[in-house]
Write a protein that holds these residues in place. Structure first.
Motif, PDB file in Angstrom:
ATOM      1  N   UNK A 193      13.587  -8.104  -9.226  1.00  0.00           N
ATOM      2  CA  UNK A 193      12.141  -8.218  -9.063  1.00  0.00           C
ATOM      3  C   UNK A 193      11.701  -9.674  -9.183  1.00  0.00           C
ATOM      4  N   UNK A 194      10.776 -10.068  -8.326  1.00  0.00           N
ATOM      5  CA  UNK A 194      10.098 -11.356  -8.447  1.00  0.00           C
ATOM      6  C   UNK A 194       8.599 -11.093  -8.426  1.00  0.00           C
ATOM      7  N   UNK A 195       7.860 -11.760  -9.294  1.00  0.00           N
ATOM      8  CA  UNK A 195       6.414 -11.565  -9.368  1.00  0.00           C
ATOM      9  C   UNK A 195       5.697 -12.862  -9.022  1.00  0.00           C
ATOM     10  N   UNK A 220      23.935  -2.217  -2.450  1.00  0.00           N
ATOM     11  CA  UNK A 220      22.746  -1.349  -2.543  1.00  0.00           C
ATOM     12  C   UNK A 220      21.588  -2.006  -3.280  1.00  0.00           C
ATOM     13  N   UNK A 221      21.808  -3.199  -3.779  1.00  0.00           N
ATOM     14  CA  UNK A 221      20.769  -3.891  -4.522  1.00  0.00           C
ATOM     15  C   UNK A 221      19.650  -4.346  -3.585  1.00  0.00           C
ATOM     16  N   UNK A 222      18.403  -4.250  -4.052  1.00  0.00           N
ATOM     17  CA  UNK A 222      17.258  -4.661  -3.245  1.00  0.00           C
ATOM     18  C   UNK A 222      16.522  -5.810  -3.907  1.00  0.00           C
ATOM     19  N   UNK A 223      15.850  -6.598  -3.082  1.00  0.00           N
ATOM     20  CA  UNK A 223      15.031  -7.710  -3.547  1.00  0.00           C
ATOM     21  C   UNK A 223      13.572  -7.323  -3.355  1.00  0.00           C
ATOM     22  N   UNK A 224      12.807  -7.324  -4.446  1.00  0.00           N
ATOM     23  CA  UNK A 224      11.437  -6.819  -4.440  1.00  0.00           C
ATOM     24  C   UNK A 224      10.488  -7.913  -4.916  1.00  0.00           C
ATOM     25  N   UNK A 253      11.584  -6.047   0.007  1.00  0.00           N
ATOM     26  CA  UNK A 253      10.444  -5.150  -0.183  1.00  0.00           C
ATOM     27  C   UNK A 253       9.299  -5.967  -0.774  1.00  0.00           C
ATOM     28  N   UNK A 254       8.190  -6.053  -0.048  1.00  0.00           N
ATOM     29  CA  UNK A 254       7.040  -6.845  -0.485  1.00  0.00           C
ATOM     30  C   UNK A 254       5.917  -5.871  -0.845  1.00  0.00           C
ATOM     31  N   UNK A 255       5.668  -5.729  -2.138  1.00  0.00           N
ATOM     32  CA  UNK A 255       4.703  -4.742  -2.616  1.00  0.00           C
ATOM     33  C   UNK A 255       3.266  -5.241  -2.558  1.00  0.00           C
ATOM     34  N   UNK A 256       3.077  -6.567  -2.527  1.00  0.00           N
ATOM     35  CA  UNK A 256       1.725  -7.102  -2.643  1.00  0.00           C
ATOM     36  C   UNK A 256       1.207  -6.915  -4.056  1.00  0.00           C
ATOM     37  N   UNK A 257      -0.103  -6.886  -4.205  1.00  0.00           N
ATOM     38  CA  UNK A 257      -0.693  -6.722  -5.535  1.00  0.00           C
ATOM     39  C   UNK A 257      -0.356  -5.342  -6.083  1.00  0.00           C
ATOM     40  N   UNK A 269      11.731  -1.212 -15.133  1.00  0.00           N
ATOM     41  CA  UNK A 269      12.734  -0.525 -14.313  1.00  0.00           C
ATOM     42  C   UNK A 269      13.627  -1.494 -13.549  1.00  0.00           C
ATOM     43  N   UNK A 270      13.249  -2.765 -13.478  1.00  0.00           N
ATOM     44  CA  UNK A 270      14.042  -3.746 -12.728  1.00  0.00           C
ATOM     45  C   UNK A 270      15.356  -4.034 -13.445  1.00  0.00           C
ATOM     46  N   UNK A 271      16.410  -4.299 -12.668  1.00  0.00           N
ATOM     47  CA  UNK A 271      17.671  -4.713 -13.276  1.00  0.00           C
ATOM     48  C   UNK A 271      17.577  -6.143 -13.787  1.00  0.00           C
ATOM     49  N   UNK A 272      16.868  -6.979 -13.038  1.00  0.00           N
ATOM     50  CA  UNK A 272      16.721  -8.391 -13.386  1.00  0.00           C
ATOM     51  C   UNK A 272      15.362  -8.868 -12.884  1.00  0.00           C
ATOM     52  N   UNK A 273      14.718  -9.755 -13.644  1.00  0.00           N
ATOM     53  CA  UNK A 273      13.549 -10.480 -13.136  1.00  0.00           C
ATOM     54  C   UNK A 273      14.022 -11.849 -12.676  1.00  0.00           C
TER      55      UNK A 273
END
Length: 381
Positions: A193-195, A220-224, A253-257, A269-273
């Motif tokens: 995850x990146x915020x 299978x890892x995703x970048x969010x 995956x770009x969730x936006x706000x 829930x993220x494996x890593x920030x």
């Protein structure tokens, strides 16, 4: 004390999160607190509810088609300045736009410099410069940023570290929040995850490059990416990011706000920030992740060393980012999560509010005794 806190947006940017949390902590200590902000588009409130003891003043700021960044910055200052009507004992701005709005109206203003940016838009350069040189006093949230300001401007801001709502993020990692975490994992699988959105200061392309090096071992890892609401124009950087992602065959995956109530479970829930910003003032999102027990891979910056010590894993190049994320996923490079949780709990908003009260009283006393004018230069602290 009667305190007016100023910020430039209703969206969940770091400085806005700081403003609201500080306002609520100051109000809880018996101060009369109002928060002023710009409400872009149809916004009439902040991204989350604000405690009723805090008065909220949202200044309407309608969108204009075809408006450039410089024009938008100037209009933001004009609109906020015209609306700003306060006789508070302390007027405290959290960014250059709101600081300039107060200065333009002739209001003595304090300023927190969260971090220094290098802008190229002339209006932003001028906004940034005046908002450091002309407030009556300066604050920062870390000694590293304070020293950077002193090196560039000869003014040393007083340091008051951020607080963090550690209990909220710790609860998101607890048993009662398991269904919320499971919903994110069901939707996203295993993810880094990146915020803060996709922008230059966040080092998003470096994170992308590092993530690409993990695909063979973690297919299978995703970048969010979550968040990213801003007044500034990062379209060129976003285009470069998208082009590089396509070349690498990665679809982030770009969730936006993200809804404020859903954010803690997303972090937990993220494996890593991935926190590889090229500039930071404190690192609030990383501290929240530690509170949730999520491993943080952070760029090796003086401010991160100062605030986090050994509580995070350090990386600066894409190769290092890949290595550190990979080691965190396999637990071979794991850090002491309990130490991270303790560090997060040690940073309370009540302590930050008490420190601000003392600073405000000092500034009020010095201003009164010296007859400081509205446009006196910021004092070295």
């Amino acid at each position: 004390m009667h305190i007016a806190l100023l910020t430039y947006s209703t969206k969940p940017r770091g400085g806005v999160v700081h403003t609201l949390a500080l306002a609520e902590a100051l109000a809880a200590r018996g101060n009369d607190v109002a928060v002023w902000t710009l409400g872009r588009g149809a916004d009439t409130a902040f991204f989350r509810p604000v405690r009723p003891e805090v008065r909220v003043r949202v200044v309407p700021f309608a969108a204009r088609d075809g408006e450039g960044v410089g024009e938008r910055i100037e209009r933001s200052i004009d609109v906020m300045s015209a609306a700003l009507d306060t006789d508070a004992d302390v007027v405290h701005a959290q960014d250059c736009i709101s600081a300039n709005a107060a200065l333009r109206r002739g209001i003595p203003v304090l300023r927190t410099v969260h971090h220094l940016d290098a802008f190229t838009t002339p209006q932003l350069v001028a906004c940034h410069d005046r908002a450091v040189r002309e407030p009556v006093a300066l604050l920062s949230v870390s000694a590293a940023v304070s020293a950077e300001v002193e090196g560039l401007y000869g003014l040393r801001p007083h340091v008051i570290p951020n607080g963090v709502d550690a209990s909220r993020f710790a609860a998101a990692a607890g048993p009662d929040a398991a269904p919320a975490r499971d919903r994110w994992r069901s939707e996203l699988g295993d993810y880094v995850l990146a915020l803060g959105g996709i922008e230059p200061r966040k080092g998003s392309i470096d994170l992308l490059e590092g993530f690409a090096r993990l695909r063979a071992s973690h297919p299978c890892l995703r970048l969010v990416f979550g968040g990213g609401e801003t007044l500034f124009d990062y379209r060129d950087y976003r285009a470069a990011f998208d082009a590089r992602a396509a070349e690498l065959g990665i679809v982030p995956t770009v969730l936006g706000t993200v809804d404020d109530d859903a954010l803690p479970s997303l972090v937990a829930a993220a494996r890593v920030l991935g926190f590889v910003s090229t500039k930071e003032g404190f690192g609030l999102a990383a501290m929240e992740a530690l509170a949730a027990g999520t491993t943080v891979v952070a760029r090796d910056l003086p401010v991160i060393r100062e605030v986090f010590g050994d509580a995070v894993l350090y990386a600066s190049t894409p190769e290092e980012i890949a290595f550190r994320i990979g080691s965190a996923l396999t637990a071979s490079g794991d850090v002491d999560r309990d130490a991270g949780r303790r560090l997060a709990r040690a940073h309370t908003w009540d302590a930050a509010a008490r420190a601000h009260e003392a600073f405000y009283r000092d500034v009020i006393g010095q201003t009164s005794s010296s007859g400081t004018a509205a446009h006196a230069p910021a004092r070295t602290r």
